[in-house]
Design an enzyme around this catalytic site. Structure first.
Site, PDB file in Angstrom:
ATOM      1  N   CYS A 197       0.817  -1.225   0.000  1.00 30.59           N
ATOM      2  CA  CYS A 197       0.000   0.000   0.000  1.00 30.59           C
ATOM      3  C   CYS A 197       0.848   1.270   0.000  1.00 30.59           C
ATOM      4  O   CYS A 197       0.301   2.372  -0.098  1.00 30.59           O
ATOM      5  CB  CYS A 197      -0.961   0.006   1.180  1.00 30.59           C
ATOM      6  SG  CYS A 197      -2.236  -1.262   1.044  1.00 30.59           S
ATOM      7  N   HIS A 246      -8.947   2.191  -5.864  1.00 29.53           N
ATOM      8  CA  HIS A 246     -10.056   1.339  -5.430  1.00 29.53           C
ATOM      9  C   HIS A 246     -11.349   1.893  -6.018  1.00 29.53           C
ATOM     10  O   HIS A 246     -11.460   3.103  -6.269  1.00 29.53           O
ATOM     11  CB  HIS A 246     -10.216   1.361  -3.907  1.00 29.53           C
ATOM     12  CG  HIS A 246      -9.046   0.827  -3.156  1.00 29.53           C
ATOM     13  ND1 HIS A 246      -8.792  -0.509  -3.045  1.00 29.53           N
ATOM     14  CD2 HIS A 246      -8.059   1.465  -2.474  1.00 29.53           C
ATOM     15  CE1 HIS A 246      -7.698  -0.682  -2.314  1.00 29.53           C
ATOM     16  NE2 HIS A 246      -7.233   0.512  -1.959  1.00 29.53           N
ATOM     17  N   HIS A 258     -12.551  10.063  -8.605  1.00 35.20           N
ATOM     18  CA  HIS A 258     -11.447  10.217  -9.555  1.00 35.20           C
ATOM     19  C   HIS A 258     -10.397  11.228  -9.082  1.00 35.20           C
ATOM     20  O   HIS A 258      -9.945  12.088  -9.834  1.00 35.20           O
ATOM     21  CB  HIS A 258     -11.969  10.573 -10.957  1.00 35.20           C
ATOM     22  CG  HIS A 258     -12.555   9.395 -11.646  1.00 35.20           C
ATOM     23  ND1 HIS A 258     -13.831   8.958 -11.400  1.00 35.20           N
ATOM     24  CD2 HIS A 258     -12.016   8.545 -12.559  1.00 35.20           C
ATOM     25  CE1 HIS A 258     -14.067   7.883 -12.142  1.00 35.20           C
ATOM     26  NE2 HIS A 258     -12.989   7.607 -12.846  1.00 35.20           N
ATOM     27  N   GLU A 279     -13.580  -0.976   0.863  1.00 37.31           N
ATOM     28  CA  GLU A 279     -12.418  -0.745   0.012  1.00 37.31           C
ATOM     29  C   GLU A 279     -12.243  -1.867  -1.010  1.00 37.31           C
ATOM     30  O   GLU A 279     -11.828  -1.628  -2.142  1.00 37.31           O
ATOM     31  CB  GLU A 279     -11.166  -0.625   0.883  1.00 37.31           C
ATOM     32  CG  GLU A 279      -9.921  -0.277   0.113  1.00 37.31           C
ATOM     33  CD  GLU A 279      -8.715  -0.147   1.004  1.00 37.31           C
ATOM     34  OE1 GLU A 279      -8.475   0.974   1.504  1.00 37.31           O
ATOM     35  OE2 GLU A 279      -8.010  -1.150   1.213  1.00 37.31           O
TER      36      GLU A 279
END
Length: 141
Positions: A37, A43, A78, A125
């Site tokens: 990560c 995601h 986005h 997520e």
């Protein structure tokens, strides 16, 4: 979108509204313990927001669903979460994203005369991992 059922929040309000939505966003956790990560990745977050109150507005809404979507979706869809000012001093983990969504929604709700409250925010997520954020009772108006 597949129907999701989330844990219920016990309360004594007359009305409860739940808004589901999804958005696409990227983030990274700049810490060596974050493993993979640490790298920027994205995601498709699935979000459920629970709002409750005793009074409706002049149109008969607790709050218009569109206003809730606008508060969250327009802000984060986005985008790179790390670029948002609310993550300047904290990493944009799913826990923090849920907390920040609650803060933004609750701020919007308090502009209304009927003063509903956001009782819970669920942020999924991945298909197998989600976080629930619930404010402490003293944080509600």
């Amino acid at each position: 979108m597949m129907q999701q059922f989330y844990p219920q929040v016990p309360h004594s309000y007359r009305y409860e509204l739940n808004k589901d939505m999804h958005l696409s966003a990227a983030h990274f956790i700049p810490h060596e313990q974050a493993g993979a990560c640490q790298q920027m990745h994205g995601h498709t977050y699935f979000i459920n927001i629970t709002i409750a109150g005793d009074k409706l507005d002049e149109l008969g809404f607790l709050i218009d669903f569109k206003r809730i979507k606008d508060v969250v979706h327009k802000r984060y869809d986005h985008t790179l979460l790390n670029d948002h000012p609310e993550y300047k001093d904290v990493h944009p983990t799913t826990e923090r994203v849920a907390e920040q969504i609650w803060t933004a929604v609750q701020t919007e709700l308090q502009k209304q005369a009927n003063k509903p409250n956001c009782l819970q925010v669920v942020v999924r997520e991945t298909p197998t991992s989600y976080v629930i954020y619930r404010p402490k009772p003293e944080e509600l108006v």
